[in-house]
Design a protein around this motif. Sequence first.
Motif, mmCIF file in Angstrom:
data_model
loop_
_atom_site.group_PDB
_atom_site.id
_atom_site.type_symbol
_atom_site.label_atom_id
_atom_site.label_comp_id
_atom_site.label_asym_id
_atom_site.label_seq_id
_atom_site.Cartn_x
_atom_site.Cartn_y
_atom_site.Cartn_z
ATOM 1 N N VAL A 25 -3.276 -3.064 1.658
ATOM 2 C CA VAL A 25 -2.394 -4.167 1.294
ATOM 3 C C VAL A 25 -3.287 -5.388 1.079
ATOM 4 C CG1 VAL A 25 -0.477 -5.632 2.046
ATOM 5 C CG2 VAL A 25 -0.483 -3.202 2.641
ATOM 6 N N ARG A 30 -0.230 -9.242 3.581
ATOM 7 C CA ARG A 30 -0.246 -8.641 4.917
ATOM 8 C C ARG A 30 0.668 -9.396 5.871
ATOM 9 N NH1 ARG A 30 -6.769 -7.745 4.952
ATOM 10 N NH2 ARG A 30 -6.745 -6.158 3.304
ATOM 11 N N GLY A 35 2.879 -2.855 4.718
ATOM 12 C CA GLY A 35 2.085 -1.722 5.193
ATOM 13 C C GLY A 35 2.943 -0.725 5.953
#
Length: 89
Positions: A25, A30, A35
């Motif tokens: 990612v 993030r 994720g």
Amino acid sequence: SRLFPATCPGYGYYDETTPELSIAVKPKWRGQGIGFDLMTAMLKRLREAGHTTVSLSVTQNNPAVALYKKCGFEILAVQQEDFLMLLRR
């Protein structure tokens, strides 16, 4: 995810029948659950395909270790600065 032969193992190789999973990612995305969503979707597909184990390798200090543990991965081995992690179902 990929399957590797023993003669050419991948970064997080466990065995020839265990898919090795790799996700990424971008930094700016993030911490937003992306994720986790990617991991959950891939693990579902692998389970539906009949895979009972999944492996991966991650640097020990990578914050993603917590995500992998949350998804059920266990640390199987320490390889220099990395963890070999395995999910068994």
